[in-house]
Design a protein around this motif. Structure first.
Motif, mmCIF file in Angstrom:
data_model
loop_
_atom_site.group_PDB
_atom_site.id
_atom_site.type_symbol
_atom_site.label_atom_id
_atom_site.label_comp_id
_atom_site.label_asym_id
_atom_site.label_seq_id
_atom_site.Cartn_x
_atom_site.Cartn_y
_atom_site.Cartn_z
ATOM 1 N N GLN A 105 64.285 62.589 -2.837
ATOM 2 C CA GLN A 105 64.012 62.188 -1.462
ATOM 3 C C GLN A 105 64.433 63.283 -0.492
ATOM 4 O O GLN A 105 63.728 63.579 0.480
ATOM 5 C CB GLN A 105 64.753 60.882 -1.158
ATOM 6 N N LEU A 106 65.546 63.919 -0.757
ATOM 7 C CA LEU A 106 66.041 64.985 0.112
ATOM 8 C C LEU A 106 65.052 66.146 0.171
ATOM 9 O O LEU A 106 64.770 66.675 1.242
ATOM 10 C CB LEU A 106 67.408 65.469 -0.385
ATOM 11 N N ASP A 107 64.510 66.552 -0.983
ATOM 12 C CA ASP A 107 63.541 67.647 -1.005
ATOM 13 C C ASP A 107 62.319 67.320 -0.160
ATOM 14 O O ASP A 107 61.812 68.172 0.582
ATOM 15 C CB ASP A 107 63.104 67.937 -2.445
ATOM 16 N N VAL A 108 61.855 66.085 -0.279
ATOM 17 C CA VAL A 108 60.665 65.675 0.467
ATOM 18 C C VAL A 108 60.939 65.724 1.968
ATOM 19 O O VAL A 108 60.133 66.248 2.745
ATOM 20 C CB VAL A 108 60.231 64.255 0.041
ATOM 21 N N PHE A 109 62.075 65.212 2.411
ATOM 22 C CA PHE A 109 62.398 65.176 3.836
ATOM 23 C C PHE A 109 62.668 66.574 4.371
ATOM 24 O O PHE A 109 62.321 66.893 5.515
ATOM 25 C CB PHE A 109 63.593 64.256 4.084
ATOM 26 N N ARG A 110 63.311 67.410 3.566
ATOM 27 C CA ARG A 110 63.550 68.784 4.002
ATOM 28 C C ARG A 110 62.247 69.540 4.207
ATOM 29 O O ARG A 110 62.093 70.304 5.161
ATOM 30 C CB ARG A 110 64.402 69.516 2.955
ATOM 31 N N THR A 111 61.286 69.315 3.316
ATOM 32 C CA THR A 111 60.007 70.019 3.391
ATOM 33 C C THR A 111 59.285 69.722 4.709
ATOM 34 O O THR A 111 58.666 70.608 5.296
ATOM 35 C CB THR A 111 59.110 69.609 2.207
ATOM 36 N N TYR A 166 61.722 51.494 4.776
ATOM 37 C CA TYR A 166 60.956 52.407 5.624
ATOM 38 C C TYR A 166 61.176 53.860 5.220
ATOM 39 O O TYR A 166 60.244 54.682 5.289
ATOM 40 C CB TYR A 166 61.310 52.185 7.095
ATOM 41 N N LEU A 167 62.375 54.190 4.810
ATOM 42 C CA LEU A 167 62.620 55.549 4.308
ATOM 43 C C LEU A 167 61.753 55.828 3.087
ATOM 44 O O LEU A 167 61.199 56.930 2.941
ATOM 45 C CB LEU A 167 64.099 55.719 3.948
ATOM 46 N N LEU A 168 61.631 54.847 2.223
ATOM 47 C CA LEU A 168 60.807 55.033 1.038
ATOM 48 C C LEU A 168 59.335 55.157 1.427
ATOM 49 O O LEU A 168 58.591 55.962 0.850
ATOM 50 C CB LEU A 168 61.004 53.869 0.072
ATOM 51 N N MET A 169 58.886 54.364 2.416
ATOM 52 C CA MET A 169 57.508 54.483 2.864
ATOM 53 C C MET A 169 57.219 55.886 3.385
ATOM 54 O O MET A 169 56.188 56.489 3.067
ATOM 55 C CB MET A 169 57.211 53.462 3.956
ATOM 56 N N VAL A 188 56.887 58.203 0.516
ATOM 57 C CA VAL A 188 55.591 58.033 -0.161
ATOM 58 C C VAL A 188 54.486 58.745 0.617
ATOM 59 O O VAL A 188 53.650 59.450 0.050
ATOM 60 C CB VAL A 188 55.262 56.537 -0.331
ATOM 61 N N PHE A 189 54.473 58.569 1.946
ATOM 62 C CA PHE A 189 53.449 59.221 2.772
ATOM 63 C C PHE A 189 53.562 60.740 2.682
ATOM 64 O O PHE A 189 52.556 61.446 2.588
ATOM 65 C CB PHE A 189 53.591 58.764 4.230
ATOM 66 N N LEU A 190 54.792 61.245 2.733
ATOM 67 C CA LEU A 190 54.990 62.700 2.665
ATOM 68 C C LEU A 190 54.583 63.237 1.303
ATOM 69 O O LEU A 190 53.979 64.308 1.196
ATOM 70 C CB LEU A 190 56.454 63.051 2.958
ATOM 71 N N PHE A 217 54.810 47.097 -1.470
ATOM 72 C CA PHE A 217 53.789 47.225 -2.518
ATOM 73 C C PHE A 217 53.235 48.647 -2.566
ATOM 74 O O PHE A 217 52.931 49.171 -3.641
ATOM 75 C CB PHE A 217 52.658 46.231 -2.272
ATOM 76 N N LYS A 218 53.090 49.276 -1.387
ATOM 77 C CA LYS A 218 52.615 50.656 -1.350
ATOM 78 C C LYS A 218 53.620 51.567 -2.058
ATOM 79 O O LYS A 218 53.243 52.510 -2.777
ATOM 80 C CB LYS A 218 52.421 51.098 0.100
ATOM 81 N N SER A 219 54.887 51.263 -1.865
ATOM 82 C CA SER A 219 55.937 52.049 -2.529
ATOM 83 C C SER A 219 55.922 51.810 -4.042
ATOM 84 O O SER A 219 56.063 52.744 -4.831
ATOM 85 C CB SER A 219 57.304 51.675 -1.948
ATOM 86 N N TYR A 220 55.741 50.556 -4.429
ATOM 87 C CA TYR A 220 55.635 50.253 -5.854
ATOM 88 C C TYR A 220 54.436 50.967 -6.475
ATOM 89 O O TYR A 220 54.503 51.469 -7.594
ATOM 90 C CB TYR A 220 55.483 48.744 -6.064
ATOM 91 N N GLU A 221 53.328 50.996 -5.735
ATOM 92 C CA GLU A 221 52.130 51.678 -6.226
ATOM 93 C C GLU A 221 52.436 53.139 -6.519
ATOM 94 O O GLU A 221 52.000 53.701 -7.522
ATOM 95 C CB GLU A 221 51.024 51.552 -5.172
#
Length: 854
Positions: free
Chosen positions: A444-450, A420-423, A426-428, A395-399
């Motif tokens: 998603q890759l940009d977020v994880f790289r950052t 969990y990857l999506l969570m 979202v947090f990042l 639900f947090k991801s949907y939000e």
């Protein structure tokens, strides 16, 4: 001779007693409130008397005692005797003066014995009030899973399914309210005092205890409980082997400390253990090297000993015998049966619970509709949402998605690792909100790289903790893992208090143990310093039977280890490996995936060899073990077709038994992933799990291979029965169907009746202990009458009634021995009669029909 007069017994002077024992009373009286309340109520003291005494409240207690004795000396014998009588009746409050009362041989008069004494203890009462205030404050918000934000507990709390089980894990009924945890129903051992609540990770065990805490703080739970002490069991890992502590310090330092009269309150607790309730969260998180049965018994509450020994003796009832305890633990945690009073299993959200939680989470009705549509389009996500923690993450991801334009839909995510990857994404994203354009969607890759550096630091901390069963981290460990203040602000770690009695905020923990397992797996997968050979060593070698003399094998089957394995499989799956290869050396990632695949192959082969088998006339019956269910989960999370085919070849026997394996609805996707690779038809027995309607939907692709399907005691409703019946009608090969003790009404019975009537292979049907009435019975009777194959039907424990029994009698009367189903066992009707009041003429009709058949 003059007879001597018998001397008359002289009544004792109570004023003289008070004068001669003044010093003892001045030093011994610890509670003046109880004395004053009763002296005032009985008319021996005036308001002015009590006010004079209370004016000395700021002075030493002995001053008040002297003042009371001074006033009594001017009141007379009656007041003096009543003063002593109060201490005699309020023995719990003045237990230290019992030897004095025995010394003076005090025996109250019949007149006084008729008078009641109000037993009040200001110290105990004020401490109870302080406990209620602190527990009420602590339970007001849910902060465990929220990222730097608090949510009102009552605005989000949603009940979960709770099932009572007996000592051999058989279901004994659902728990409808929390007060039933302390009722006499379902008690396993009358002498035991511990209610154990088990369930899978994230199913709501901690939230359940918070609800208990909230109810007690409002006075709405256990009216006889004056003291409520809560512990998280991981606290006991923070003690050193040589540490010793008294029970008093364990209670007060790690909970709410009394403002005064500490010794008196502790003495009261020891004497009134039945007024104490303990909640102990996460028993499985205690890292105990020794056998719990080897911990010595401790009966003295005053002798300092190791905290774990104190805990075990509390649970055994050696300390504070009579106190109530509610202990939570992960599924599979074993406690000595002699200390278990009740066993309760949490089963997560039902469909109705999920809808309630959806409405609480999303206040916007258009959001509610959108999310519900997405969930119904993806049954596997729906099954994940039956676990409250996973539901919150989804639900947090949907939000996040609903507030971000041009982002992907969550229906693309099918495994727990993906969720969990999506969570994490979202947090990042949330942490970057102030620094980057929030309206710009990033990959998603940009977020994880950052944030790769921060993720690796968190992963290092998580991995070290998982390897050492450590779930609490001091500042030194945070610093050693190179975690900065900015890393802490990401929201994956929170400050943990209540561990040293000083609310030390430099102690930290991950939001949830499963999140720590995820970061540990991420570190194992992405850290280039960890070789491909070392990656599975910690987490998979324990799955393979240890050879004689093998060394350095990690402790097997801890739940946090299992979740780390699960996430490692998901991260190295074909759908996620491209992401990992952009975060680490591609060659290393491929090497780890290859080694992990090899280990899974070895594990499958080893487990299949050890699965119990029973040779039958027409094949082999194989009994799947709970540990093999975890292996099936690993294979599904990795989406490895080759390993799935290997597992399928090993279990392609005619009959698979998976009863009491704690299989939940989301596991049905993993099971189907294996079953689809079995070439032949099979029988599947899954009684006594938690499949529910979602699980039925996940099993649909495998129905084409089933000749036997047993889903008794699985929380299945009419919806699941309708879906099941419609799918089975397509293949015309089901021979036996078991749906005993579910939640089927006449709607479900009608769907099953259509299956009976149209399926030319169905022979055995079990529908006992549901909610079927005469209407559903009529549908089934007509279907049985038209069936050419049905031979054995179980309908005991329903509400068929007279009209339903008449319908079955008519169905049987029209049968004759020349028809294929003339072999219908007429005791089917007798079973129905045993549970319903049926007129005698119906019984005669059924007898006549059965004679004709035979």
């Amino acid at each position: 001779m003059e007879q001597l007069a018998t001397p008359r017994h002289k009544s004792p002077s109570y004023l003289d007693l008070l004068r001669s024992h003044r010093v003892e009373l001045v030093n011994g009286i610890k509670n003046t409130e109880c004395l004053l309340d009763n002296l005032l109520q009985a008319g021996h003291f005036t308001l002015e008397d009590t006010e004079v005494i209370q004016q000395t409240a700021t002075q030493h207690g002995k001053v008040q005692n002297r003042k009371i004795l001074d006033i009594i000396s001017g009141k007379g014998e009656e007041t003096a005797e009543y003063f002593i009588y109060i201490m005699y009746r309020a023995k719990d409050v003045y237990s230290n003066l019992e030897p004095w009362l025995e010394e003076i041989h005090y025996c109250p008069s019949d007149f006084l014995l008729k008078k009641s004494v109000l037993i009040t203890d200001a110290g105990e009462r004020s401490y109870t009030e302080k406990l209620r205030h602190e527990l009420g404050r602590d339970s007001k918000f849910i902060s465990s899973y929220a990222q730097k934000q608090d949510t009102l507990f009552e605005d989000t709390y949603t009940e979960t399914l709770m099932e009572l089980i007996n000592n051999v894990n058989e279901p004994k009924g659902m728990v409808s309210c929390l007060d039933e945890l302390f009722s006499v129903f379902g008690v396993i051992s009358e002498e035991a005092e511990t209610v154990i609540v088990t369930g899978d990770a994230g199913v709501g065990k901690s939230i359940l205890l918070q609800k208990l805490q909230s109810l007690w703080s409002k006075g709405e739970l256990c009216a006889d409980v004056k003291f409520f002490f809560k512990f998280r069991c991981r606290i006991f890992n923070s003690f050193k082997e040589e540490d010793k502590i008294s029970l008093k310090d364990l209670l007060f330092k790690y909970n709410c400390y009394p403002d005064r009269d500490v010794d008196e309150i502790f003495r009261y607790i020891c004497q009134h253990a039945e007024s104490v309730l303990f909640t102990l969260d996460g028993f499985d998180e205690i890292n105990i090297d020794c056998d719990v049965n080897d911990i010595p018994d401790i009966s003295s509450p005053f002798v300092p000993t190791h905290p774990v020994a104190l805990l075990m003796n509390l649970l055994r009832g050696k300390l504070l015998k009579g106190s109530k305890k509610v202990l939570t633990a992960r599924t599979g945690t074993i406690l000595p049966l002699r200390i278990v009073r009740k066993k309760v299993v949490l089963k997560g959200f039902s469909k109705d619970n999920l809808l309630q939680y959806l409405k609480k989470f999303f206040k916007n009705k258009s959001y509610q509709s959108s999310v519900l549509t997405q969930l119904e389009a993806n049954p596997h996500l729906c099954t994940l949402c039956s676990v409250p923690l996973f539901c919150w993450i989804i639900f947090k991801s949907y939000e996040h998605i609903l507030n971000m334009p041009n982002t992907h839909q969550l229906s693309d995510y099918i495994t727990l690792t993906d969720v969990y990857l999506l969570m994490v994404e979202v947090f990042l994203n949330h942490s970057c909100k102030m620094n980057l354009n929030w309206k710009t969607a990033r990959s998603q890759l940009d977020v994880f790289r950052t944030k790769r550096s921060a993720l690796m630091h968190l992963g290092k901390l998580a991995r070290n903790g998982i390897e050492n069963s450590n779930f609490l981290f001091h500042q030194e460990q945070i610093t050693a893992a190179e975690i900065s203040e900015q890393d802490l602000q990401l929201g994956f770690i929170k400050a943990a208090d209540h561990y040293d009695g000083l609310r030390n905020q430099s102690t930290y923990e991950f939001l949830h143990l499963t999140l720590q397992s995820f970061f540990a797996a991420l570190s194992l997968a992405v850290d280039d310093q960890i070789s491909s050979r070392k990656t599975p060593h910690y987490f998979f070698e324990c799955l393979i039977p240890v050879r004689q003399g093998a060394k350095d094998v990690p402790k097997p089957h801890s739940e946090h280890i299992r979740f780390t394995k699960l996430f490692l499989c998901g991260l190295l799956s074909s759908s996620n490996i491209n992401l990992l290869m952009k975060l680490a050396c591609p060659t290393v990632i491929q090497g780890k995936r290859s080694v992990l695949t090899s280990y899974l192959n070895d594990c499958v082969k080893s487990h299949i060899r050890r699965l119990p088998r029973l040779n039958l006339e027409d094949g082999c019956k194989i009994h799947i073990l709970p540990c093999f269910v975890w292996l099936i989960r690993f294979i599904f999370e990795m989406q490895n077709e080759a390993v799935a085919k290997l597992a399928a070849r090993g279990i392609c026997n005619i009959y698979m038994k998976l009863t009491y394996c704690n299989i939940c609805s989301s596991d049905c996707s993993a099971l189907t992933f294996i079953l689809l690779h079995i070439p032949n038809t099979i029988a599947l027995e899954m009684d006594n799990n938690n499949i529910n309607d979602y699980g039925v939907e996940q099993l649909l692709p495998s129905f084409s291979k089933l000749t036997v399907l047993r889903l008794s005691v699985n929380q299945i409703t009419d919806h699941g029965a309708c879906v099941l019946a419609e799918e089975l009608r397509k293949y015309h090969q089901i021979k036996s169907l078991g749906l005993y003790k579910n939640h089927l009404s006449d709607v479900g019975a009608r769907a099953i009746a259509q299956l009976v009537e149209s399926c030319p292979s169905l022979v055995f049907l079990r529908l006992g202990s549901n909610m079927i009435t005469h209407e559903g019975g009529a549908y089934l009777a007509k279907a049985i009458q038209n069936s050419k194959t049905i031979e054995d039907v179980g309908l005991w424990g329903n509400q068929i009634g007279d009209r339903g029994a008449e319908a079955f009698a008519e169905a049987l009367r029209d049968q004759h021995t020349s028809t294929p189903n003339g072999a219908v066992l007429w005791y089917m009707i007798i079973i129905i009669l045993a549970f319903d009041i049926v007129p005698y003429h119906v019984f005669e009709t059924s007898q006549s029909a059965s004679r004709n058949m035979l």
